[in-house]
Design a protein around this motif. Sequence first.
Motif, mmCIF file in Angstrom:
data_model
loop_
_atom_site.group_PDB
_atom_site.id
_atom_site.type_symbol
_atom_site.label_atom_id
_atom_site.label_comp_id
_atom_site.label_asym_id
_atom_site.label_seq_id
_atom_site.Cartn_x
_atom_site.Cartn_y
_atom_site.Cartn_z
ATOM 1 N N LEU A 95 0.815 -1.214 0.000
ATOM 2 C CA LEU A 95 0.000 0.000 0.000
ATOM 3 C C LEU A 95 0.849 1.265 0.000
ATOM 4 O O LEU A 95 0.510 2.265 -0.646
ATOM 5 C CB LEU A 95 -0.928 -0.012 1.222
ATOM 6 N N PHE A 96 1.993 1.241 0.726
ATOM 7 C CA PHE A 96 2.806 2.456 0.877
ATOM 8 C C PHE A 96 4.276 2.284 0.492
ATOM 9 O O PHE A 96 5.066 3.195 0.697
ATOM 10 C CB PHE A 96 2.732 2.958 2.330
ATOM 11 N N HIS A 97 4.668 1.120 -0.010
ATOM 12 C CA HIS A 97 6.046 0.875 -0.428
ATOM 13 C C HIS A 97 7.049 1.124 0.707
ATOM 14 O O HIS A 97 8.008 1.907 0.559
ATOM 15 C CB HIS A 97 6.401 1.749 -1.630
ATOM 16 N N PRO A 98 6.903 0.471 1.842
ATOM 17 C CA PRO A 98 7.875 0.664 2.929
ATOM 18 C C PRO A 98 9.186 -0.046 2.634
ATOM 19 O O PRO A 98 9.213 -1.147 2.090
ATOM 20 C CB PRO A 98 7.170 0.024 4.135
ATOM 21 N N CYS A 99 10.298 0.601 2.988
ATOM 22 C CA CYS A 99 11.628 0.013 2.826
ATOM 23 C C CYS A 99 12.426 0.231 4.110
ATOM 24 O O CYS A 99 12.153 1.165 4.882
ATOM 25 C CB CYS A 99 12.367 0.673 1.665
ATOM 26 N N ASN A 100 13.413 -0.603 4.318
ATOM 27 C CA ASN A 100 14.240 -0.528 5.512
ATOM 28 C C ASN A 100 15.222 0.637 5.392
ATOM 29 O O ASN A 100 16.194 0.567 4.653
ATOM 30 C CB ASN A 100 14.995 -1.840 5.707
ATOM 31 N N ALA A 101 14.979 1.705 6.151
ATOM 32 C CA ALA A 101 15.810 2.909 6.076
ATOM 33 C C ALA A 101 17.156 2.727 6.752
ATOM 34 O O ALA A 101 18.039 3.591 6.622
ATOM 35 C CB ALA A 101 15.073 4.087 6.704
ATOM 36 N N GLN A 102 17.338 1.628 7.460
ATOM 37 C CA GLN A 102 18.599 1.400 8.172
ATOM 38 C C GLN A 102 19.695 0.873 7.245
ATOM 39 O O GLN A 102 20.874 0.843 7.627
ATOM 40 C CB GLN A 102 18.371 0.395 9.315
ATOM 41 N N LEU A 103 19.322 0.459 6.048
ATOM 42 C CA LEU A 103 20.305 -0.082 5.116
ATOM 43 C C LEU A 103 21.030 1.036 4.366
ATOM 44 O O LEU A 103 20.490 2.148 4.222
ATOM 45 C CB LEU A 103 19.613 -1.020 4.126
ATOM 46 N N ASP A 114 9.383 3.651 6.973
ATOM 47 C CA ASP A 114 10.595 2.900 7.307
ATOM 48 C C ASP A 114 10.181 1.510 7.787
ATOM 49 O O ASP A 114 9.613 1.358 8.876
ATOM 50 C CB ASP A 114 11.363 3.636 8.393
ATOM 51 N N LEU A 115 10.449 0.513 6.967
ATOM 52 C CA LEU A 115 10.022 -0.843 7.277
ATOM 53 C C LEU A 115 10.613 -1.344 8.585
ATOM 54 O O LEU A 115 9.991 -2.157 9.279
ATOM 55 C CB LEU A 115 10.409 -1.784 6.135
ATOM 56 N N SER A 116 11.783 -0.874 8.953
ATOM 57 C CA SER A 116 12.410 -1.330 10.191
ATOM 58 C C SER A 116 11.630 -0.885 11.429
ATOM 59 O O SER A 116 11.801 -1.446 12.501
ATOM 60 C CB SER A 116 13.857 -0.814 10.286
ATOM 61 N N ILE A 154 11.314 -8.139 8.548
ATOM 62 C CA ILE A 154 11.350 -7.154 9.617
ATOM 63 C C ILE A 154 12.075 -7.834 10.764
ATOM 64 O O ILE A 154 11.554 -8.777 11.370
ATOM 65 C CB ILE A 154 9.938 -6.719 10.052
ATOM 66 N N GLY A 155 13.285 -7.382 11.021
ATOM 67 C CA GLY A 155 14.112 -8.094 11.987
ATOM 68 C C GLY A 155 14.423 -9.487 11.472
ATOM 69 O O GLY A 155 14.926 -9.652 10.360
ATOM 70 N N ASP A 156 14.081 -10.482 12.249
ATOM 71 C CA ASP A 156 14.309 -11.871 11.848
ATOM 72 C C ASP A 156 13.055 -12.532 11.275
ATOM 73 O O ASP A 156 13.074 -13.725 10.981
ATOM 74 C CB ASP A 156 14.799 -12.697 13.050
ATOM 75 N N THR A 157 11.993 -11.771 11.123
ATOM 76 C CA THR A 157 10.715 -12.342 10.701
ATOM 77 C C THR A 157 10.447 -12.094 9.223
ATOM 78 O O THR A 157 10.516 -10.957 8.753
ATOM 79 C CB THR A 157 9.550 -11.753 11.522
#
Length: 266
Positions: A95-103, A114-116, A154-157
């Motif tokens: 729906l919103f294209h979340p991505c991990n901003a920590q990378l 921010d997916l994280s 998300i994390g280990d999941t």
Amino acid sequence: MLFTNRNMLGSLLLIISTSVACAQQPPLWNQKKCAVVLTYDDGIDGHLDNVLPALDSLQLKGTFYLVGSAPAVSNRIPEWRRAAQEGHELGNHTLFHPCNAQLPGRTWVQPDRDLSKYTVNRAISEIRANNTLLQAIDGKTQRTFAFPCGDLRIGDTSIYEQVKNEFPGARGVSSGLYTAAQIKLDDIPAFAIQDQPASYLIHLVDEAIKSHTLLVFLFHGVGGGHAINEGLAEHSQLLHYLKQHEKEVWVAPMAEVAAYMQQLKQ
């Protein structure tokens, strides 16, 4: 003479047994030498303005991974509906294209996407909400999924593990040419294309034909409209090459190819 006749008989039996074995093999890529899937991410105006007319002019079908909140989706629903009616796939790109901003290299990711920082339940809810939206557009219950930025967890999941039974397959971003037996349907490889010459695109098709593998193209902008872009002329040359080789290459939406691979794996 008897020895020679026995050799001839043995050779004849070998030819017959080989022919029978080949005839018993399952059809390869819908009776073609390879499969090619044309995918386009994010649901932008350029897909409707540039890509769809090019595909339709050659009677080729593609997969468009739509972000439900994208303005080009909400503002042009009748055109997306018409594309689906013409045989193109409207895939789920969340729906919103979340991505991990920590990378690394992810400073462009907005804090609220921010997916994280997501919970797994939030990510799943947004995927399912986008499915509902897409079904309202095209009336279909089967479509494939594409991981935004290729982020699988998300994390280990694993996010997709929670919804994998709701999709025939999911496209990732790692590149490679693989046979149907080698491909994992929960992370289908794809070649991300940006500012590549037509010769490179055509070379990939030739390699897929030779190796009898699946080739997935991952486009964003075509002719502009996105920071990740491929030229109109180069894209057009690829499409014409695919059309010229349609006796060898099966070009189909991802949902159709994924369903085909599921059948082969059963």
